[in-house]
Write an enzyme that holds these catalytic residues in place. Structure first.
Site, PDB file in Angstrom:
ATOM      1  N   SER A 196      63.843  52.960  64.046  1.00  9.99           N
ATOM      2  CA  SER A 196      64.360  54.125  63.352  1.00  9.99           C
ATOM      3  C   SER A 196      63.476  54.319  62.131  1.00  9.99           C
ATOM      4  O   SER A 196      63.379  53.427  61.295  1.00  9.99           O
ATOM      5  CB  SER A 196      65.809  53.851  62.946  1.00  9.99           C
ATOM      6  OG  SER A 196      66.455  55.037  62.577  1.00  9.99           O
TER       7      SER A 196
ATOM      8  N   ARG B  76      73.326  44.231  70.767  1.00  7.20           N
ATOM      9  CA  ARG B  76      73.990  44.370  69.465  1.00  7.20           C
ATOM     10  C   ARG B  76      74.472  43.007  68.991  1.00  7.20           C
ATOM     11  O   ARG B  76      75.437  42.464  69.525  1.00  7.20           O
ATOM     12  CB  ARG B  76      75.169  45.346  69.600  1.00  7.20           C
ATOM     13  CG  ARG B  76      75.752  45.821  68.279  1.00  7.20           C
ATOM     14  CD  ARG B  76      76.827  46.865  68.506  1.00  7.20           C
ATOM     15  NE  ARG B  76      76.298  48.053  69.151  1.00  7.20           N
ATOM     16  CZ  ARG B  76      75.718  49.063  68.499  1.00  7.20           C
ATOM     17  NH1 ARG B  76      75.645  49.035  67.189  1.00  7.20           N
ATOM     18  NH2 ARG B  76      75.239  50.098  69.156  1.00  7.20           N
TER      19      ARG B  76
ATOM     20  N   ARG C 166      65.509  43.514  70.492  1.00  8.49           N
ATOM     21  CA  ARG C 166      65.509  44.562  71.510  1.00  8.49           C
ATOM     22  C   ARG C 166      64.149  44.644  72.212  1.00  8.49           C
ATOM     23  O   ARG C 166      64.080  45.001  73.397  1.00  8.49           O
ATOM     24  CB  ARG C 166      65.901  45.904  70.896  1.00  8.49           C
ATOM     25  CG  ARG C 166      67.388  45.935  70.536  1.00  8.49           C
ATOM     26  CD  ARG C 166      67.895  47.299  70.141  1.00  8.49           C
ATOM     27  NE  ARG C 166      69.310  47.212  69.803  1.00  8.49           N
ATOM     28  CZ  ARG C 166      70.057  48.242  69.396  1.00  8.49           C
ATOM     29  NH1 ARG C 166      69.507  49.447  69.266  1.00  8.49           N
ATOM     30  NH2 ARG C 166      71.325  48.077  69.105  1.00  8.49           N
TER      31      ARG C 166
END
Length: 432
Positions: free
Chosen positions: A353, A278, A392
RNA sequence: GGAGGGGUGGCCGAGCGGCUGAAGGCGCAGCAUUGGAAAUGCUGUAUACGGGAAACUGUAUCGAGGGUUCGAAUCCCUCCUCCUCCGCCA
């Protein structure tokens, strides 16, 4: 944003969707405000029609020299205008309150979305199997630092927490991943590459739904122009067609864009504090599509499969999850999250996503299409998905493909982007 | 930073106080013509929000907002934006 007609005609559905989303919004004020708005519009317009009828009469009277008759009409006009002004003020008040309500109503979830909170998220597919290690796997920080690819301490010195500096093969790996993803989506998936501005105005953020509700998540510039750093390429790329009327024959339109993304991560204090998971700044390759309404769900499957292709070629185990109503983003009607396996955490973590926003963003950003010449304009459906979050991917690659000696094997499909390199660290190279 | 010129419909482009939701062209659609097409001719072709079962009808919209006026695409002010030239600069 939902249309006023839609809310009026589907009040119960919208109410239920708020409950399913665990939203504390109520629609109690809607019916009254909506009715008041329409009544006031009628009253104002009635008087304006009268105004428009009287005005040319005055011109005619003046031309024929009937000064006093003209003056009488003028007095009548003044009275009408005063009435209109008062009604208009009332209407503006009502409209403002209605807008404040409507602008923060989230999208209605698609019928196939499971109701419930995060725990109701539904795993729909799994690809690959988490590797069985015959040694204790390290996390990406340990691996990255040992390979001299990652420097978090110096990044903290120059910028603060939640920033990272990539170095040497770490920087090159990031660049390789970006190019690998772009080339895949361009060459095999038929997207058009866009390199958009990384700074956008408030209208753009309203269009995709980040404003007005989620300003605290954004980095805002202080130079009085009201500009923000983009939190995702979704914002500039979707807004590429803001206010436009597209040719239906050109749909679907598919864009892929690499951009850095900037997020304040306010409210995530203490979460994912270690490593690259993050960050305030991270790279992402984003897929964006504009589709006809009847094709948008097929497009969502397609777009999601394109993101999955990246994980598959990088040989990273993942699962595909349908987000439940309570976990769905504000503007989304349906979202698939792709979650990559992280050995260090022993769990799957979001790496992409993919969402269908239906007409929610299109209505806010005024993006329409004409099905065929002469047809009425309709709102397009907009979609987007990460293909993938590069940071990521970088860390997942290190963790999943690490070897006992701390080196990392590069999957074959990525090697051309690293000058043919098959391994990071280890072997004769590192022992030298 | 300095000087100047623009932003009008899907697109191009005229208009510069009432007769303008807006000439003309392109594009598109329908019809005619044709064996078929091209060419040609005729007709039609903005959006949003109200009212109405519908036919239809009201209001608004000429970059955005405000002002002047009985009346604004047209005059005034502020802002946004695009272009040209000069300066500076990756």
């Amino acid at each position: 944003m939902l249309g006023l007609d839609f809310i009026r005609q589907n009040l119960e559905l919208v109410r239920q969707s708020l409950v399913n989303r665990r939203s504390d919004l109520t629609l109690d004020a809607f019916a009254e405000l909506d009715a008041a708005r329409r009544r006031l519009i009628g009253e104002v317009e009635q008087r304006k029609a009268l105004l428009n009828r009287i005005s040319p009469q005055i011109g005619a009277l003046l031309k024929s020299g009937q000064q006093s008759a003209a003056d009488a009409k003028r007095a009548e006009m003044r009275q009408l205008k005063a009435d209109i002004e008062a009604l208009e003020a009332e209407r503006e008040g009502v409209e403002r309150r209605l807008q404040e309500l409507v602008r923060v109503i989230p999208n209605v979830p698609h019928a196939s979305v499971p109701p419930g909170d995060e725990s109701a998220n539904q795993e729909v597919a799994r690809w690959g199997a988490p590797r069985a290690f015959d040694f204790e796997p390290k996390d990406h920080v340990e691996l990255g630092v040992a390979l001299d690819m990652l420097d978090l301490d110096r990044a903290a010195k120059i910028s603060g927490a939640r920033f990272a500096a990539l170095k040497g093969l770490g920087a090159k790996l990031e660049r390789a991943l970006i190019n690998f993803m772009l080339d895949l989506h361009l060459g095999e998936h038929g997207y058009v590459e866009v390199l958009p501005p990384f700074i956008v105005n408030a209208d753009s953020l309203f269009g995709t739904g980040q404003l007005p509700k989620f300003e605290q998540d954004l980095f805002k510039l202080t130079d009085e122009r009201g500009l923000y750093l983009i939190p995702t390429a979704e914002v500039p790329v979707t807004n590429l067609h803001r206010g436009e009327l597209l040719d239906g024959a050109r749909l679907p339109i598919r864009y892929v864009a690499y951009t850095p993304c900037f997020r304040s991560e306010a409210g995530s204090y203490g979460r994912d504090t270690r490593g690259l998971i993050r960050q305030h700044q991270f790279d992402k390759v984003e897929l964006v599509a504009f589709a006809k309404p009847e094709e948008s769900y097929a497009e969502l499957e397609r777009l999601t499969s394109h993101a999955e292709a990246v994980l598959q070629r990088l040989e990273l185990p993942y699962r595909k999850v349908t987000l439940a109503t309570g976990d769905l983003g504000f503007a989304s009607a349906k979202t698939y999250d792709l979650e990559v396996w992280l050995p260090s955490q022993g769990t799957y973590r979001e790496i992409s996503s993919c969402s269908n926003f239906e007409a929610f963003q299109a209505r806010r950003a005024d993006i329409r299409f004409r099905r065929e010449p002469g047809a009425k304009p309709e709102f397009v459906h907009t979609l987007n998905g990460s293909g993938l979050a590069v940071g990521r991917t970088w860390l997942a690659l290190l963790e999943n493909h690490q070897q006992a000696d701390g080196s990392v094997t590069i999957p074959p499909s990525l090697r051309p982007y690293l000058g043919g390199l098959a391994q990071l660290g280890g072997g004769p190279r590192s022992s030298a």
